[in-house]
Write an enzyme that holds these catalytic residues in place. Structure first.
Site, PDB file in Angstrom:
ATOM      1  N   CYS A   1       0.885  -1.182   0.000  1.00 20.96           N
ATOM      2  CA  CYS A   1       0.000   0.000   0.000  1.00 20.96           C
ATOM      3  C   CYS A   1       0.907   1.211   0.000  1.00 20.96           C
ATOM      4  O   CYS A   1       1.095   1.875   1.026  1.00 20.96           O
ATOM      5  CB  CYS A   1      -0.918  -0.010   1.214  1.00 20.96           C
ATOM      6  SG  CYS A   1      -1.936  -1.501   1.345  1.00 20.96           S
ATOM      7  N   ALA A   2       1.472   1.510  -1.151  1.00 22.00           N
ATOM      8  CA  ALA A   2       2.669   2.336  -1.211  1.00 22.00           C
ATOM      9  C   ALA A   2       2.441   3.840  -1.214  1.00 22.00           C
ATOM     10  O   ALA A   2       3.325   4.588  -0.812  1.00 22.00           O
ATOM     11  CB  ALA A   2       3.484   1.956  -2.455  1.00 22.00           C
TER      12      ALA A   2
ATOM     13  N   PRO B   1       1.755   7.682  -0.507  1.00 22.08           N
ATOM     14  CA  PRO B   1       2.277   8.455  -1.650  1.00 22.08           C
ATOM     15  C   PRO B   1       3.712   8.132  -2.038  1.00 22.08           C
ATOM     16  O   PRO B   1       4.288   8.798  -2.883  1.00 22.08           O
ATOM     17  CB  PRO B   1       2.171   9.882  -1.143  1.00 22.08           C
ATOM     18  CG  PRO B   1       2.408   9.778   0.320  1.00 22.08           C
ATOM     19  CD  PRO B   1       1.778   8.492   0.741  1.00 22.08           C
ATOM     20  N   GLY B   2       4.314   7.119  -1.403  1.00 20.88           N
ATOM     21  CA  GLY B   2       5.642   6.687  -1.824  1.00 20.88           C
ATOM     22  C   GLY B   2       6.763   7.004  -0.851  1.00 20.88           C
ATOM     23  O   GLY B   2       7.939   6.784  -1.175  1.00 20.88           O
ATOM     24  N   GLY B   3       6.451   7.502   0.338  1.00 11.98           N
ATOM     25  CA  GLY B   3       7.497   7.838   1.297  1.00 11.98           C
ATOM     26  C   GLY B   3       8.321   6.643   1.718  1.00 11.98           C
ATOM     27  O   GLY B   3       9.558   6.659   1.640  1.00 11.98           O
TER      28      GLY B   3
ATOM     29  N   ASP C   1      -5.084  -3.478  -6.498  1.00 10.91           N
ATOM     30  CA  ASP C   1      -5.734  -3.562  -5.196  1.00 10.91           C
ATOM     31  C   ASP C   1      -4.965  -4.568  -4.353  1.00 10.91           C
ATOM     32  O   ASP C   1      -4.775  -5.723  -4.760  1.00 10.91           O
ATOM     33  CB  ASP C   1      -7.183  -4.005  -5.373  1.00 10.91           C
ATOM     34  CG  ASP C   1      -7.975  -3.985  -4.072  1.00 10.91           C
ATOM     35  OD1 ASP C   1      -7.356  -3.939  -2.991  1.00 10.91           O
ATOM     36  OD2 ASP C   1      -9.216  -4.029  -4.145  1.00 10.91           O
TER      37      ASP C   1
ATOM     38  N   ASP D   1       2.171  -1.567   5.002  1.00  6.26           N
ATOM     39  CA  ASP D   1       1.785  -0.403   5.795  1.00  6.26           C
ATOM     40  C   ASP D   1       0.300  -0.203   5.533  1.00  6.26           C
ATOM     41  O   ASP D   1      -0.096   0.526   4.633  1.00  6.26           O
ATOM     42  CB  ASP D   1       2.609   0.816   5.387  1.00  6.26           C
ATOM     43  CG  ASP D   1       2.310   2.023   6.259  1.00  6.26           C
ATOM     44  OD1 ASP D   1       2.459   1.906   7.479  1.00  6.26           O
ATOM     45  OD2 ASP D   1       1.914   3.069   5.721  1.00  6.26           O
TER      46      ASP D   1
ATOM     47  N   CYS E   1      -0.473   3.635  11.441  1.00  3.12           N
ATOM     48  CA  CYS E   1      -0.333   4.926  12.119  1.00  3.12           C
ATOM     49  C   CYS E   1      -1.553   5.162  13.002  1.00  3.12           C
ATOM     50  O   CYS E   1      -2.182   6.214  12.965  1.00  3.12           O
ATOM     51  CB  CYS E   1      -0.156   6.069  11.123  1.00  3.12           C
ATOM     52  SG  CYS E   1      -1.480   6.214   9.912  1.00  3.12           S
TER      53      CYS E   1
END
Length: 613
Positions: free
Chosen positions: A314-315, A317-319, A365, A478, A529
């Site tokens: 679940c990447a 925004p790419g952080g 997905d 994540d 988070c």
């Protein structure tokens, strides 16, 4: 002294005493007014929870600890955490640039204050940028020397210029706008809900927040019609709710009419904030990335090695994706997937901005990450997957769970030239390529009106149909979660016990996919988070009880606290199992009220053993 003179003197004394008592009484009233104003024009929010959710968290943490967590969530971390892109620059160079930016900003702010006739000393603005106002520090955690902390400050007591019966002019901003402002952003027009009357460009104005309140239908709503006039009196909407909800003051960049006429742009230039944090928007692009410390640690805990094949499920925004790729020195392969077209584009753009070439973003997905068309490592069909083709894809095959050629990857992750509906011409219809009239009308509206908020903004993305089992050395999940650890948070009432449980069920389905994709001997890292134990320790318990080949692993670096032991039982018969003795120190739980001043975060690392055992 005659009697007449004596009477006059006594009258004068009595008058003086009366005046003194009256003045003293007036002074007390003024002090009371000032005290009331001080309480109102301050920042002292209370985070309101759904009663059942609050009861659940109190049982998990204890009342005192949960109160500390709730208070900490309403405030931002008092520092900015920056990840340096060491492939392009060095930590020392970034620190020097930040110090120079700070010096220039202080000088600019001082000159701005001089122009508005504030009493300032210009010489103070050109002091050494290493003064104690905003220290810039290199992270001292072993292995994280590429992380820089820029310290902020707050909460500050701001003088809004309140006078009796003459409240300051103000704007009310939306909660999300306020949360961004508390992190260092400016007030932009879409976030402004209401404004005082007769506000002109260049006026000093107080900024307060409108928080959602319970509605008649049982839901939550702001209750403010955009554009209403504020009088600063108790008749104003949400007058009482704004007590203790003032986040600073600034200078208007346009009149009241302009604020509600325009659709975008800067509305209020914040000059004095409750929390003072440096903004790094569009600063040193490509050299730095603003990221929460626990997120950086999650990438480190995965321990990616050069040349490996890694999946970020679940990447966006790419952080974390780019953090993993950087740790691999831009070698190997990092597959980053997300189900949103636009978010896949964000990942692609961030990777390009940071100069990383080993990242391959796909639209997929996460619940469909394992390709159902692959059994024992072989494709069960040779047709073009999903009707999509790419050059050389037809020759693809899998051997023992591994791609036998570069084109095999293209077979599973079939390329799509666009994520939009294509309207066929008459010749294509004649060949059986047909799109319904409904899709044609939909595409015509899209072309006429532009993309909607949930539609693609354009650009090409690669679609993916999933991956074969055991095809990755390491997987990071994540997971999408309730996000109840993010700071600052001014509202939490929308989450219910039922919605928290749904998050946990959704995450278990994702974990089921992730477990299949990691090869034996590989590593799986799960993170969220949120402060919700059901999405953290509850998920770990599910993983260990369901998949006997998984075991918790030691984490490095480790600065988070232990996990929660025990279990939870609700009055409706629902129960959750958390960690067992000996497991609590093998996970990391980041407490928002803890000494590291981070967001609420959770990390679990699993070693994957032989799956046929």
């Amino acid at each position: 002294m005659n009697q007449r003179t004596t009477r006059v003197l006594l009258q004068a004394i009595n008058t003086t005493r009366t005046f003194t008592r009256t003045s003293h009484s007036l002074s007390q009233i003024e002090l009371m007014d000032q005290s009331a104003a001080s309480d109102r024009y301050s920042y002292n929010p209370t985070l309101h929870w759904n009663p059942q959710v609050e009861e659940y968290f109190i049982k998990a943490y204890g009342a005192e600890a949960f109160n500390r967590i709730s208070k900490a969530l309403t405030r931002p971390s008092c520092y900015s955490c920056i990840r340096v892109n060491t492939l392009k620059t060095t930590t020392e160079t970034v620190i020097e640039k930040i110090l120079e930016i700070q010096r220039e900003k202080r000088l600019k702010d001082t000159l701005k204050n001089v122009e508005t006739n504030y009493d300032v000393d210009i010489s103070e603005s050109v002091k050494s940028p290493t003064s104690e106002t905003n220290p810039v520090l290199k992270c001292q955690i072993p292995g994280l020397d590429y992380v820089v902390f820029v310290k902020g400050s707050g909460p500050h007591n701001i003088q809004y210029g309140y006078q009796q019966d003459k409240p300051p002019k103000e704007v009310i901003v939306s909660r999300k706008c306020a949360e961004a402002v508390l992190r260092g952003a400016q007030v932009y027009i879409p976030g402004i809900l209401a404004c005082s009357a007769h506000v002109e460009k260049g006026e000093k104005i107080a900024v307060s927040v409108g928080i959602e309140q319970p509605g008649r239908d049982g839901g939550w709503a702001i209750g403010i019609t955009r554009g209403i006039v504020l009088q600063g009196q108790k008749t104003d909407p949400q007058y009482l709710e704004r007590d203790g909800m003032y986040i600073g003051q600034g200078i208007t960049t346009m009149s009241r009419a302009g604020i509600f006429r325009d659709l975008s742009g800067l509305g209020v230039d914040m000059t004095d904030r409750v929390f003072r944090l440096d903004s790094f928007n569009d600063v040193m692009k490509g050299d730095i990335f603003l990221q929460n410390l626990p997120s950086i640690i999650a990438a480190h805990v995965l321990d990616p090695q050069q040349g490996e094949r890694i999946l970020d499920m679940c990447a966006a925004p790419g952080g974390k994706t780019t953090a993993i790729a950087s740790l691999m020195k831009d070698t190997g392969e990092v597959i980053a997937v997300d189900r949103s077209h636009n978010k896949v584009i964000e990942i692609h753009n961030l990777a390009a901005e940071l100069g990383l070439n080993n990242i391959k973003p796909y639209k997929l997905d996460a619940l469909k990450s394992v390709n159902s068309n692959i059994i024992n490592g072989n494709l069960t069909q040779t047709e073009d997957i999903g009707g999509l083709t790419s050059q050389g894809a037809k020759a693809a095959s899998f051997v023992n769970g591994n791609l036998s050629s570069p084109t095999a990857e293209e077979k599973i992750c079939a390329l799509s030239s666009s994520d939009k509906v294509r309207i066929p011409n008459d010749e294509q219809r004649g060949k059986g390529q047909y799109t319904s009239k409904r899709e044609e009308r939909k595409e015509t509206r899209r072309m006429k009106n532009g993309p909607g908020r949930h539609h693609s903004t354009g650009g090409r993305v690669d679609k993916c149909e999933g991956f074969p089992p055991n095809s990755f050395d390491r997987v990071l999940l994540d997971a999408p979660c309730s996000a109840l650890g993010l700071r600052p948070r001014l509202f939490a009432g929308e989450e219910t016990v039922e919605s928290l449980r749904k998050h946990g069920k959704y995450q278990k389905r994702m974990l089921d996919q992730a477990v299949q994709l990691v090869r034996p001997g590989g590593v799986l890292v799960y993170s969220t988070c949120t402060i919700n134990p059901g999405e953290n320790e509850g998920l770990v318990r599910y993983a260990l009880d369901t998949y006997k080949f998984l075991s918790l692993a030691q984490q490095h670096p480790r600065i988070g606290g232990p996990g929660l032991l025990g279990h939870y039982e609700s009055s409706d018969g629902y129960s959750e199992e958390w960690l067992r003795p000996g497991e609590e120190d093998l996970v990391q739980r980041f407490d928002p009220s803890g000494p590291h001043d981070t967001i609420g975060f959770f990390i679990a690392k699993f070693n994957v053993g032989p799956k046929d055992a």
